[in-house]
Scaffold this motif. Structure first.
Motif, PDB file in Angstrom:
ATOM      1  N   ASN A   1       0.822  -1.218   0.000  1.00 43.42           N
ATOM      2  CA  ASN A   1       0.000   0.000   0.000  1.00 43.42           C
ATOM      3  C   ASN A   1       0.855   1.267   0.000  1.00 43.42           C
ATOM      4  N   ILE A   2       2.032   1.197   0.562  1.00 44.13           N
ATOM      5  CA  ILE A   2       2.926   2.365   0.565  1.00 44.13           C
ATOM      6  C   ILE A   2       3.400   2.658  -0.859  1.00 44.13           C
ATOM      7  N   VAL A   3       3.875   1.614  -1.533  1.00 39.78           N
ATOM      8  CA  VAL A   3       4.357   1.784  -2.911  1.00 39.78           C
ATOM      9  C   VAL A   3       3.183   2.168  -3.822  1.00 39.78           C
ATOM     10  N   ALA A   4       2.017   1.537  -3.629  1.00 40.03           N
ATOM     11  CA  ALA A   4       0.831   1.846  -4.452  1.00 40.03           C
ATOM     12  C   ALA A   4       0.447   3.318  -4.307  1.00 40.03           C
ATOM     13  N   GLY A   5       0.479   3.825  -3.082  1.00 41.49           N
ATOM     14  CA  GLY A   5       0.151   5.232  -2.853  1.00 41.49           C
ATOM     15  C   GLY A   5       1.134   6.166  -3.520  1.00 41.49           C
ATOM     16  N   ILE A   6       2.404   5.842  -3.430  1.00 40.06           N
ATOM     17  CA  ILE A   6       3.440   6.679  -4.032  1.00 40.06           C
ATOM     18  C   ILE A   6       3.350   6.646  -5.558  1.00 40.06           C
ATOM     19  N   MET A   7       3.069   5.478  -6.115  1.00 43.28           N
ATOM     20  CA  MET A   7       3.058   5.304  -7.566  1.00 43.28           C
ATOM     21  C   MET A   7       1.691   5.576  -8.211  1.00 43.28           C
ATOM     22  N   GLY A   8       0.686   5.875  -7.410  1.00 41.10           N
ATOM     23  CA  GLY A   8      -0.616   6.252  -7.964  1.00 41.10           C
ATOM     24  C   GLY A   8      -1.512   5.099  -8.398  1.00 41.10           C
ATOM     25  N   PHE A   9      -1.338   3.932  -7.819  1.00 38.76           N
ATOM     26  CA  PHE A   9      -2.228   2.817  -8.119  1.00 38.76           C
ATOM     27  C   PHE A   9      -3.438   2.912  -7.194  1.00 38.76           C
ATOM     28  N   ASP A  10      -4.607   3.210  -7.786  1.00 32.54           N
ATOM     29  CA  ASP A  10      -5.833   3.401  -7.008  1.00 32.54           C
ATOM     30  C   ASP A  10      -6.732   2.178  -7.104  1.00 32.54           C
ATOM     31  N   LYS A  11      -7.628   2.075  -6.135  1.00 34.60           N
ATOM     32  CA  LYS A  11      -8.608   0.998  -6.090  1.00 34.60           C
ATOM     33  C   LYS A  11      -9.529   1.105  -7.308  1.00 34.60           C
ATOM     34  N   LYS A  12      -9.934  -0.037  -7.861  1.00 37.13           N
ATOM     35  CA  LYS A  12     -10.840  -0.074  -9.004  1.00 37.13           C
ATOM     36  C   LYS A  12     -12.181  -0.647  -8.555  1.00 37.13           C
ATOM     37  N   ALA A  13     -13.245  -0.254  -9.249  1.00 38.76           N
ATOM     38  CA  ALA A  13     -14.592  -0.728  -8.930  1.00 38.76           C
ATOM     39  C   ALA A  13     -14.955  -1.897  -9.833  1.00 38.76           C
ATOM     40  N   GLY A  14     -15.716  -2.820  -9.278  1.00 40.24           N
ATOM     41  CA  GLY A  14     -16.211  -3.954 -10.051  1.00 40.24           C
ATOM     42  C   GLY A  14     -17.706  -3.842 -10.242  1.00 40.24           C
ATOM     43  N   PHE A  15     -18.292  -4.870 -10.819  1.00 37.58           N
ATOM     44  CA  PHE A  15     -19.734  -4.913 -11.009  1.00 37.58           C
ATOM     45  C   PHE A  15     -20.413  -5.296  -9.705  1.00 37.58           C
ATOM     46  N   LYS A  16     -21.579  -4.721  -9.482  1.00 35.66           N
ATOM     47  CA  LYS A  16     -22.399  -5.048  -8.316  1.00 35.66           C
ATOM     48  C   LYS A  16     -23.788  -5.408  -8.800  1.00 35.66           C
ATOM     49  N   ALA A  17     -24.528  -6.074  -7.957  1.00 39.16           N
ATOM     50  CA  ALA A  17     -25.909  -6.410  -8.303  1.00 39.16           C
ATOM     51  C   ALA A  17     -26.729  -5.138  -8.427  1.00 39.16           C
ATOM     52  N   ALA A  18     -27.667  -5.149  -9.350  1.00 42.15           N
ATOM     53  CA  ALA A  18     -28.547  -3.989  -9.545  1.00 42.15           C
ATOM     54  C   ALA A  18     -29.450  -3.832  -8.325  1.00 42.15           C
ATOM     55  N   GLU A  19     -29.830  -2.584  -8.046  1.00 42.56           N
ATOM     56  CA  GLU A  19     -30.725  -2.323  -6.923  1.00 42.56           C
ATOM     57  C   GLU A  19     -32.016  -3.096  -7.096  1.00 42.56           C
ATOM     58  N   GLY A  20     -32.472  -3.709  -6.016  1.00 46.34           N
ATOM     59  CA  GLY A  20     -33.722  -4.446  -6.038  1.00 46.34           C
ATOM     60  C   GLY A  20     -33.577  -5.885  -6.495  1.00 46.34           C
ATOM     61  N   SER A  21     -32.381  -6.281  -6.927  1.00 48.38           N
ATOM     62  CA  SER A  21     -32.214  -7.654  -7.407  1.00 48.38           C
ATOM     63  C   SER A  21     -32.209  -8.671  -6.266  1.00 48.38           C
ATOM     64  N   ASP A  22     -32.161  -8.177  -5.031  1.00 53.73           N
ATOM     65  CA  ASP A  22     -32.204  -9.079  -3.883  1.00 53.73           C
ATOM     66  C   ASP A  22     -33.637  -9.500  -3.541  1.00 53.73           C
ATOM     67  N   LYS A  23     -34.622  -8.879  -4.201  1.00 53.34           N
ATOM     68  CA  LYS A  23     -36.029  -9.203  -3.942  1.00 53.34           C
ATOM     69  C   LYS A  23     -36.555 -10.039  -5.100  1.00 53.34           C
ATOM     70  N   ALA A  24     -37.273 -11.087  -4.759  1.00 52.52           N
ATOM     71  CA  ALA A  24     -37.864 -11.942  -5.780  1.00 52.52           C
ATOM     72  C   ALA A  24     -38.979 -11.197  -6.504  1.00 52.52           C
ATOM     73  N   PRO A  25     -39.084 -11.370  -7.836  1.00 55.19           N
ATOM     74  CA  PRO A  25     -40.156 -10.704  -8.555  1.00 55.19           C
ATOM     75  C   PRO A  25     -41.510 -11.283  -8.184  1.00 55.19           C
ATOM     76  N   THR A  26     -42.538 -10.444  -8.247  1.00 61.09           N
ATOM     77  CA  THR A  26     -43.885 -10.877  -7.939  1.00 61.09           C
ATOM     78  C   THR A  26     -44.523 -11.436  -9.209  1.00 61.09           C
ATOM     79  N   VAL A  27     -45.077 -12.620  -9.101  1.00 67.09           N
ATOM     80  CA  VAL A  27     -45.745 -13.252 -10.242  1.00 67.09           C
ATOM     81  C   VAL A  27     -47.238 -13.227  -9.946  1.00 67.09           C
ATOM     82  N   ASP A  28     -48.008 -12.637 -10.882  1.00 66.02           N
ATOM     83  CA  ASP A  28     -49.454 -12.532 -10.699  1.00 66.02           C
ATOM     84  C   ASP A  28     -50.131 -12.990 -11.982  1.00 66.02           C
ATOM     85  N   PHE A  29     -50.885 -14.080 -11.928  1.00 63.94           N
ATOM     86  CA  PHE A  29     -51.551 -14.627 -13.096  1.00 63.94           C
ATOM     87  C   PHE A  29     -52.968 -14.115 -13.259  1.00 63.94           C
ATOM     88  N   ASN A  30     -53.381 -13.148 -12.459  1.00 60.09           N
ATOM     89  CA  ASN A  30     -54.760 -12.614 -12.576  1.00 60.09           C
ATOM     90  C   ASN A  30     -54.836 -11.478 -13.529  1.00 60.09           C
TER      91      ASN A  30
END
Length: 193
Positions: free
Chosen positions: A164-193
């Motif tokens: 982390n010391i060398v990374a800070g000095i040399m400018g290597f920053d944390k990168k972001a990855g993919f995350k689940a979309a908001e609301g994807s933790d809830k099951a969809p509602t199925v309604d056949f009416n």
């Protein structure tokens, strides 16, 4: 004289140690870049398939203009967002994912339209395009997972002490990855009416 030799040895060890850590960061960064290029390639493949799919459906369901327009606009928005590997911040990744989610939603509506046209569902071109799109979605999932693994390895590498010391000095920053979309933790509602 002895102090000078010891000082030179300490400096050489520090330079060797620092260059070894730096080269490891460069290697990890290139792995992330390569994984991101694969993600972009898979999304581009999907974007390239969409016009053919839209035209095929259009031939059978000419009155579904809203659906076609939504797909075309979503595709344009999704392909407009171009990120290079140095721009992989949380904010940029959220924008990228939002555009891709909008495209997924529009494609789902387009596929749903096809359900109303039995002759379209039996059309060989449509079936082939649908199979290619499904395969591409699987590729996207796999390349996103590989990208997230590469980002995790990179972020762990630059955050460990003493890296982390060398990374800070040399400018290597944390990168972001993919995350689940908001609301994807809830099951969809199925309604056949």
């Amino acid at each position: 004289m002895k102090k000078t030799v010891v000082l030179i040895v300490v400096i050489l060890v520090a330079v060797f140690w620092g260059s070894r850590i730096y080269n490891g960061f460069v290697n990890s960064d290139e792995i992330v870049s390569n994984a991101w290029a694969k993600v972009e390639s898979d999304y581009q493949r999907r974007a390239d398939l969409i016009p053919n799919l839209v035209e095929t459906v259009k031939g059978y369901a000419a009155h579904e203009k809203e659906t076609y327009q939504a797909v075309v606009e979503a595709r344009a928005n999704a392909t407009k967002i171009q990120l290079n590997v140095d721009e992989l911040t949380e904010e940029n990744m959220q924008k990228f994912q939002a555009a891709q989610s909008e495209l997924n939603s529009a494609l789902s509506r387009l596929i749903a339209v096809s359900e109303n046209y039995p002759e379209l569902k039996a059309n060989e071109n449509f079936l082939e395009l649908q199979a290619q799109l499904e395969g591409t979605e699987n590729r996207i999932k796999e390349s996103r997972n590989a990208f997230n693994d590469a980002v995790k390895d990179y972020n762990v590498t630059i955050r460990k002490f003493p890296n982390n010391i060398v990374a800070g000095i040399m400018g290597f920053d944390k990168k972001a990855g993919f995350k689940a979309a908001e609301g994807s933790d809830k099951a969809p509602t199925v309604d056949f009416n």
